[in-house]
Enzyme design. Structure first.
Site, PDB file in Angstrom:
ATOM      1  N   GLU A  92     -14.431 -14.156   9.266  1.00 28.67           N
ATOM      2  CA  GLU A  92     -14.137 -13.892   8.013  1.00 28.67           C
ATOM      3  C   GLU A  92     -13.177 -15.206   7.354  1.00 28.67           C
ATOM      4  O   GLU A  92     -12.738 -15.694   6.961  1.00 28.67           O
ATOM      5  CB  GLU A  92     -13.245 -13.246   7.913  1.00 28.67           C
ATOM      6  CG  GLU A  92     -13.277 -12.525   6.378  1.00 28.67           C
ATOM      7  CD  GLU A  92     -11.850 -11.083   6.249  1.00 28.67           C
ATOM      8  OE1 GLU A  92     -11.357 -10.614   7.205  1.00 28.67           O
ATOM      9  OE2 GLU A  92     -12.694 -10.634   5.492  1.00 28.67           O
TER      10      GLU A  92
ATOM     11  N   LYS B 121     -17.807 -11.651   8.871  1.00 32.66           N
ATOM     12  CA  LYS B 121     -17.612 -10.285   7.627  1.00 32.66           C
ATOM     13  C   LYS B 121     -17.052 -10.974   6.576  1.00 32.66           C
ATOM     14  O   LYS B 121     -16.325 -11.962   6.422  1.00 32.66           O
ATOM     15  CB  LYS B 121     -16.042 -10.312   8.263  1.00 32.66           C
ATOM     16  CG  LYS B 121     -15.072  -9.077   7.324  1.00 32.66           C
ATOM     17  CD  LYS B 121     -14.273  -8.413   8.152  1.00 32.66           C
ATOM     18  CE  LYS B 121     -13.702  -7.699   7.384  1.00 32.66           C
ATOM     19  NZ  LYS B 121     -12.337  -7.182   7.516  1.00 32.66           N
TER      20      LYS B 121
ATOM     21  N   ARG C 229       0.776  -1.329  -0.298  1.00 33.57           N
ATOM     22  CA  ARG C 229      -0.380   0.185   0.089  1.00 33.57           C
ATOM     23  C   ARG C 229       0.666   1.592  -0.124  1.00 33.57           C
ATOM     24  O   ARG C 229       0.199   2.139  -1.025  1.00 33.57           O
ATOM     25  CB  ARG C 229      -0.825  -0.226   1.269  1.00 33.57           C
ATOM     26  CG  ARG C 229      -1.716  -1.144   1.462  1.00 33.57           C
ATOM     27  CD  ARG C 229      -3.640  -1.362   0.746  1.00 33.57           C
ATOM     28  NE  ARG C 229      -3.813  -1.910   0.751  1.00 33.57           N
ATOM     29  CZ  ARG C 229      -3.763  -3.340   0.100  1.00 33.57           C
ATOM     30  NH1 ARG C 229      -4.074  -3.337  -0.864  1.00 33.57           N
ATOM     31  NH2 ARG C 229      -5.130  -4.156   1.141  1.00 33.57           N
TER      32      ARG C 229
ATOM     33  N   GLY D 173     -12.872  -6.198   0.098  1.00 29.90           N
ATOM     34  CA  GLY D 173     -12.576  -6.800  -1.014  1.00 29.90           C
ATOM     35  C   GLY D 173     -11.982  -6.445  -2.547  1.00 29.90           C
ATOM     36  O   GLY D 173     -11.752  -7.299  -3.602  1.00 29.90           O
TER      37      GLY D 173
HETATM   38  P1  13P Z   1     -10.395  -4.492   2.637  1.00 32.81           P
HETATM   39  O1  13P Z   1     -12.487  -4.789   2.943  1.00 32.81           O
HETATM   40  O2  13P Z   1      -9.642  -4.430   1.958  1.00 32.81           O
HETATM   41  O3  13P Z   1     -11.003  -6.297   1.774  1.00 32.81           O
HETATM   42  O4  13P Z   1     -10.253  -4.964   3.452  1.00 32.81           O
HETATM   43  C1  13P Z   1     -10.866  -6.202   4.586  1.00 32.81           C
HETATM   44  C2  13P Z   1      -9.857  -7.095   5.538  1.00 32.81           C
HETATM   45  O5  13P Z   1     -10.217  -6.640   6.923  1.00 32.81           O
HETATM   46  C3  13P Z   1      -9.132  -7.734   4.814  1.00 32.81           C
HETATM   47  O6  13P Z   1      -9.826  -9.097   5.478  1.00 32.81           O
END
Ligand code: 13P
Length: 335
Positions: free
Chosen positions: A175, A217, A31, A260
């Site tokens: 998640e 998530k 990033r 995402g």
């Molecule tokens: P993003 O919202 O950038 O997809 O990241 C969320 C996240 O915690 C991915 O594990």
């Protein structure tokens, strides 16, 4: 109401959402490289503490997911990072998986690791101030994927993780991310996401996880980023709601979406529509990484000492998502 249920609700009630600032050093370096800032320990801390000391932390952000490096850091104003976050009125959380590795027995699929020694690590994170955690399983869509093996083994790991986290007095964010990469249609995303989530709950129940004390998530239901299939934001919202209604048990208090790879506005607009149409008992909020940080990071990279300007951008994005989490966002508020 259990203590874990209370923590989960504290994080995502009243439009509040989660800031996912738990990028591993490798991801954070990617990033920072993207905006031409050297990825030093100091710079990673400076950007993150700029966000953590912004006013959105009090008004919009119910919890922050940290990476191991950050939860142990001291801010430039000599504050422990978890202390800084809680002093702003938010809850510190921690990513506890150690990343996705190649899954033996499959081709090009991944299994998330980090269960070895997890009970001991959780104890330390609790002492450092963490009250919730994250573990991410990843699944790709192609003709053969996700395979039964990937769906089962990631669900099993997520459930073992969640059980250990609840034992340690923290709320697990579960998640399972079905990736957006590929040519698949929204319908395929719907079907695969549904299979993945259903298997996760089968395993969570088997491992006696208290479903009222987790936050799910998931991804939204979207066509792949190389797909010819284009659908409207309204359809994304309706398909996402439909999919979750049929795969998530009603005891779960809330769902916090990942972004995402969606653009900032897209992630906000879709969340807003999900809430406008929400006919479920679930709170529908956000746990965004890129969709909360992208513009702020870009601005900050031009002058890393401009704390106030960076915070202004972050505050705006967080506010927009907090409105969206209540179905109260509209495009004209962006200007
Ligand atoms: P993003 O919202 O950038 O997809 O990241 C969320 C996240 O915690 C991915 O594990």
């Amino acid at each position: 109401m259990s203590e874990l249920n209370k923590i989960a609700l504290q994080i995502i009630s009243n439009g509040k959402g989660i800031l996912a600032a738990d990028e591993s050093t490798a991801t954070m370096t990617k990033r920072l490289d993207g905006v031409n800032v050297p990825s030093t320990l100091e710079n990673r801390l400076l950007f993150r503490e700029t966000l953590f000391s912004s006013s959105a932390m009090t008004d919009c952000i119910g919890g922050v997911i940290l990476f191991d490096e950050t939860i142990k850091q001291i801010s430039t104003k000599k504050n422990k990072i978890p202390k800084l976050i809680s002093s702003m009125g938010s809850l510190p959380g921690i990513k506890v998986d150690t990343g996705a590795k190649v899954l033996a027995g499959s081709t090009n699929e991944k299994i998330t690791e980090g269960l070895d020694g997890l009970r001991e690590r959780l104890k330390k994170y609790y002492e450092l101030g963490a009250r919730f955690t994250k573990w991410r399983g990843v699944y790709s869509i192609s003709e053969k994927h996700p395979s039964k093996l990937a769906i089962y083994s990631n669900a099993h790991s997520l459930a073992r993780y969640a059980a250990l986290v609840q034992e340690s007095g923290m709320v697990p964010i579960v998640e399972p991310e079905v990736l957006m990469d590929g040519e698949h249609s929204a319908k395929e995303c719907y079907e695969k996401t549904s299979d993945v989530i259903k298997k996760c709950f089968e395993e969570l129940i088997l491992h006696k996880v208290d479903l009222a004390g987790i936050i799910l998530k998931p991804n939204m239901i979207l066509p792949g980023n190389k797909s010819k299939d284009k659908i409207s934001n309204e359809e994304v919202a309706k398909l996402t709601l439909e999919c979750l209604k049929s795969s998530v048990p009603s005891e779960v208090p809330g769902i916090a979406f990942l972004s995402g790879g969606q653009s900032e506005i897209e992630a906000t607009e879709n969340l807003d529509l999900i809430n406008k149409y929400n006919d479920t008992s679930f709170i529908m909020s956000y746990s965004y990484g890129r969709a909360l940080q992208q513009s702020a990071l870009k601005f900050w990279s031009k002058d890393i000492k401009n704390i106030e300007g960076t915070q202004k951008i972050f505050n705006h994005r967080a506010k927009m998502n907090t409105l969206a989490a209540q179905g109260k966002w509209s495009k004209d508020l962006e200007n």
